[in-house]
Design an enzyme around this catalytic site. Structure first.
Site, PDB file in Angstrom:
ATOM      1  N   SER A 123      18.364 -46.381 -11.541  1.00 38.97           N
ATOM      2  CA  SER A 123      17.494 -45.938 -10.455  1.00 38.97           C
ATOM      3  C   SER A 123      17.916 -46.483  -9.103  1.00 38.97           C
ATOM      4  O   SER A 123      17.434 -46.024  -8.075  1.00 38.97           O
ATOM      5  CB  SER A 123      16.044 -46.359 -10.744  1.00 38.97           C
ATOM      6  OG  SER A 123      15.955 -47.773 -10.866  1.00 38.97           O
ATOM      7  N   HIS A 144      19.145 -39.649 -13.330  1.00 34.84           N
ATOM      8  CA  HIS A 144      17.994 -40.537 -13.212  1.00 34.84           C
ATOM      9  C   HIS A 144      16.736 -39.795 -13.652  1.00 34.84           C
ATOM     10  O   HIS A 144      16.149 -39.030 -12.893  1.00 34.84           O
ATOM     11  CB  HIS A 144      17.874 -41.023 -11.758  1.00 34.84           C
ATOM     12  CG  HIS A 144      16.700 -41.917 -11.516  1.00 34.84           C
ATOM     13  ND1 HIS A 144      16.130 -42.065 -10.273  1.00 34.84           N
ATOM     14  CD2 HIS A 144      15.975 -42.700 -12.353  1.00 34.84           C
ATOM     15  CE1 HIS A 144      15.116 -42.897 -10.358  1.00 34.84           C
ATOM     16  NE2 HIS A 144      14.995 -43.293 -11.602  1.00 34.84           N
ATOM     17  N   GLU A 156      16.877 -36.784 -11.160  1.00 35.88           N
ATOM     18  CA  GLU A 156      17.704 -36.968  -9.968  1.00 35.88           C
ATOM     19  C   GLU A 156      19.179 -37.039 -10.388  1.00 35.88           C
ATOM     20  O   GLU A 156      19.553 -37.901 -11.183  1.00 35.88           O
ATOM     21  CB  GLU A 156      17.282 -38.270  -9.283  1.00 35.88           C
ATOM     22  CG  GLU A 156      17.865 -38.526  -7.935  1.00 35.88           C
ATOM     23  CD  GLU A 156      17.138 -39.670  -7.243  1.00 35.88           C
ATOM     24  OE1 GLU A 156      16.769 -39.516  -6.065  1.00 35.88           O
ATOM     25  OE2 GLU A 156      16.923 -40.736  -7.871  1.00 35.88           O
ATOM     26  N   ASN A 194      13.798 -43.867  -5.165  1.00 36.77           N
ATOM     27  CA  ASN A 194      13.404 -45.257  -4.960  1.00 36.77           C
ATOM     28  C   ASN A 194      13.601 -45.737  -3.528  1.00 36.77           C
ATOM     29  O   ASN A 194      12.945 -46.682  -3.100  1.00 36.77           O
ATOM     30  CB  ASN A 194      14.153 -46.163  -5.931  1.00 36.77           C
ATOM     31  CG  ASN A 194      13.491 -46.150  -7.299  1.00 36.77           C
ATOM     32  OD1 ASN A 194      12.292 -45.942  -7.420  1.00 36.77           O
ATOM     33  ND2 ASN A 194      14.272 -46.364  -8.343  1.00 36.77           N
TER      34      ASN A 194
END
Length: 286
Positions: A123, A144, A156, A194
């Site tokens: 991440s 991800h 992702e 993130n």
């Protein structure tokens, strides 16, 4: 069933924890043969326990395309990395630690066929740094998945410095074949999710720590005021406060003070109050 252009039939998953067993379950649910590997048999068994519980809940809601036992039988558990040798695609979902991931990818590079796509579920960690442990950086990509994998729609796709267009296309198509919707990010710290999410969570924690409002009202204000499904404190508990802290520290190292972890987040982790998985974080759980 739709197959990707390079025909992915057998999927390897390294790591049987929350993310790994979720990825294994979703791949098996969508017809793939899966090999789920972890370093200890007890970790593999725990992963299967989580899969069985999840499949049972989904079956109760008539949300599975096959009988849960049929799906479960598509997953092979192992502690031997060599059992992934004939996989067409391998997703690594081990500890969020660069050295650990580089070691795994170096071993995979020596184990699987040259054309096998190697993906990491990281991440925050650089795809380029992970790929540099292999002789196939063009075949290394970020995939991800979001937690919980069987429920969350998004994946992702992260493009490393040397990731080929073919690898990116295959990653998108594989994730979409699992019923997911993808978006793409360059290999920058935190990627899309993130990079934006961790400051939001940390600011929610700071607001609570500074007495702006109760934790319930902070979460309610964000849920009702911005239409997010969970407020920052509830979401942090579900992600795991240790994971939030590690991601924030990584972003802080890479991007500077605006990503500094909240003091209360550090204190909670030091106290072992890691969120839902520990029974206590900002809230208490059964």
């Amino acid at each position: 069933m739709h197959r990707t252009p390079e025909t992915v039939d057998r999927v390897g998953v390294v790591g049987a924890g929350t993310m790994g067993n979720g990825i294994a379950q979703v791949a098996a649910t969508n017809g793939y043969e899966v090999v789920m590997r972890d370093i200890k048999r007890e970790f593999v068994d725990s992963g299967f326990d989580s899969i069985d519980e999840s499949l049972g809940r989904l079956d109760d809601r008539d949300a599975l395309p096959d009988d849960p036992h049929v799906i479960r039988d598509r997953i092979e558990g192992t502690t031997d990395l060599d059992d992934l040798a004939d996989c067409d695609l391998v997703v690594e979902a081990a500890l969020e630690d660069l050295d650990v991931k580089r070691e795994i990818f170096a071993e995979l590079d020596d184990t699987v066929a040259a054309e096998t796509l190697l993906a990491t579920n990281t991440s925050t960690i650089s795809i380029t740094s992970i790929a540099s442990a292999t002789d196939r950086p063009a075949r290394v990509v970020g995939l991800h998945f979001m937690n919980p994998v069987p429920i969350m729609e998004g994946v992702e796709v992260v493009v490393g410095e040397k990731t080929s267009d073919e690898a990116v296309d295959l990653a998108h198509e594989f994730a979409e074949d699992l019923g997911k919707t993808t978006w793409e990010s360059d290999d920058k710290p935190g990627f899309v999710t993130n990079r934006i999410l961790m400051p939001w969570i940390n600011e929610g924690i700071r607001a609570y720590d500074e007495g702006v409002a109760t934790k319930e009202d902070i979460d309610a204000g964000m849920e009702l005021g911005t239409n997010v499904p969970m407020g920052p404190l509830t979401l942090a508990d579900h992600i795991g406060l240790d994971i939030c802290l590690h991601a924030s520290e990584t972003l802080h190292d890479e991007l500077g003070d605006r990503y500094q972890p909240a003091y209360l987040l550090k204190r909670k982790v030091e106290a072992g109050e890691l969120g839902k998985k520990a029974g206590r974080g900002f809230y208490e759980y059964e």
